[in-house]
Design a protein around this motif. Structure first.
Motif, PDB file in Angstrom:
ATOM      1  N   LYS A  43      -0.953   4.705   9.897  1.00 23.48           N
ATOM      2  CA  LYS A  43      -0.519   4.526   8.521  1.00 23.48           C
ATOM      3  C   LYS A  43       0.694   5.410   8.221  1.00 23.48           C
ATOM      4  O   LYS A  43       1.611   4.992   7.514  1.00 23.48           O
TER       5      LYS A  43
ATOM      6  N   LYS B 164       4.291   4.100   6.981  1.00 22.39           N
ATOM      7  CA  LYS B 164       4.950   4.640   5.786  1.00 22.39           C
ATOM      8  C   LYS B 164       6.366   5.083   6.122  1.00 22.39           C
ATOM      9  O   LYS B 164       7.313   4.803   5.370  1.00 22.39           O
TER      10      LYS B 164
ATOM     11  N   ASP C  32       9.745   3.520   4.515  1.00 27.68           N
ATOM     12  CA  ASP C  32      10.746   4.381   3.885  1.00 27.68           C
ATOM     13  C   ASP C  32      12.120   4.203   4.512  1.00 27.68           C
ATOM     14  O   ASP C  32      13.129   4.130   3.808  1.00 27.68           O
TER      15      ASP C  32
ATOM     16  N   LEU D 294       1.182   1.082   0.265  1.00 24.05           N
ATOM     17  CA  LEU D 294       2.385   1.821   0.651  1.00 24.05           C
ATOM     18  C   LEU D 294       3.651   1.254  -0.002  1.00 24.05           C
ATOM     19  O   LEU D 294       4.724   1.846   0.111  1.00 24.05           O
TER      20      LEU D 294
END
Length: 75
Positions: free
Chosen positions: A3, A7, A11, A54
């Motif tokens: 995870k 993420k 990003d 997310l």
């Protein structure tokens, strides 16, 4: 992929897409093709679908129109 890795990828894609949008819409100096941009956007959409927790409200997938639209106010 963990995870945390997901993420980080979200990003990174978000930042890169925002930069390319700015170069395209504001500077009129794109550095990638529309196809490359679309593929990055689809990749981001897929990750956000798989991990909705997310997804960010300011994600490029949540924007409509160009950055130029913010410069104009029509009554």
């Amino acid at each position: 992929m963990t995870k945390e890795e997901t993420k980080a990828q979200i990003d990174a894609l978000t930042k890169e897409l925002q930069e390319h949008s700015y170069r395209y819409y504001v500077l009129n100096e794109p550095t990638i093709s529309d196809y490359q941009y679309d593929m990055m956007m689809k990749g981001l959409e897929k990750l956000e679908e798989e991990y909705p927790d997310l997804a960010s409200p300011d994600s490029p997938t949540q924007r409509v129109g160009s950055d130029l639209a913010e410069d104009y106010y029509i009554e």
